[in-house]
Design an enzyme around this catalytic site. Sequence first.
Site, PDB file in Angstrom:
ATOM      1  N   ASP A  20       0.681  -1.104   0.207  1.00 54.90           N
ATOM      2  CA  ASP A  20       0.126   0.188   0.266  1.00 54.90           C
ATOM      3  C   ASP A  20       1.215   1.207   0.235  1.00 54.90           C
ATOM      4  O   ASP A  20       2.312   1.177  -0.057  1.00 54.90           O
ATOM      5  CB  ASP A  20      -0.865   0.279   1.011  1.00 54.90           C
ATOM      6  N   ASP A  22       0.201   5.069   1.333  1.00 47.50           N
ATOM      7  CA  ASP A  22      -0.241   5.975   2.339  1.00 47.50           C
ATOM      8  C   ASP A  22      -0.307   5.303   3.234  1.00 47.50           C
ATOM      9  O   ASP A  22      -1.281   4.303   3.113  1.00 47.50           O
ATOM     10  CB  ASP A  22      -2.017   6.397   1.909  1.00 47.50           C
ATOM     11  N   ASP A 183      -1.864  -0.973   5.915  1.00 46.99           N
ATOM     12  CA  ASP A 183      -2.586  -0.357   6.987  1.00 46.99           C
ATOM     13  C   ASP A 183      -3.408  -0.567   7.639  1.00 46.99           C
ATOM     14  O   ASP A 183      -3.952  -0.041   8.691  1.00 46.99           O
ATOM     15  CB  ASP A 183      -1.561   1.214   7.907  1.00 46.99           C
TER      16      ASP A 183
END
Length: 235
Positions: A20, A22, A183
């Site tokens: 991922d 961000d 996250d």
Amino acid sequence: MTSPALDHPVRLGATAVLLDLDGTVTDSAAAITGAIAETLEAFGRPPLVQDTLLRFVGPPIREGFRDIAAVPEAEIEPLVADYRTRYAARMADVPVFPGVDELIRSWHAAGVPLALATAKLQTMAEPILDAAGLTAYFTTVSGVLAGEDTLGGVQVKANVISRALEGLSAAGADITGAVMVGDRYHDIAGAGTHGLTSVLVRWGYGRPGEEEGAAAVVHDAGELAAVLAARPSTS
């Protein structure tokens, strides 16, 4: 407190790694939340506290305006356009999380194929990765395509992961042991739609409970390296 996943460390033996952006590679919270706060103010929407603004980081932006800022569906489009204009001016000025750039370079040097799989627009993801000096280490970059961000967050992430896997496979990578690293819940659930193993990183913007379904939870780049390292030989 150490997560249960790391009380009994796992070795996933990743043959390829999907990352991922961000909250996993880049610490983009200030750029994103600042632009969102300005957009809400410009449109006369109630201000949000920083903890609430952080919930915007990761999922598709339309989902954030609808579910977090309670903007009616029919009114979202102008806010999205305004936000993207404000964000574009600052999106490349974000740091990489400590140790992550070194980890990416070490994976590349070891021959581990890497893919970026982000719910950010493809046209934004590519220059951000360029600005971080990391593009050369990725086999493929998969972001959201035009019009696709109107879908639900998990579906968007699943689509992005699908294209990342296709890009890796087309380049000859072994994706039988591919692992998604992110996250937020969208990363874990999106990976799950493809039967893909996932790892949640705690240095990003996820909230308690978003790790459900992840094979492991890690707190720094060193732990992530250890979890994704090849399994010890049993021969």
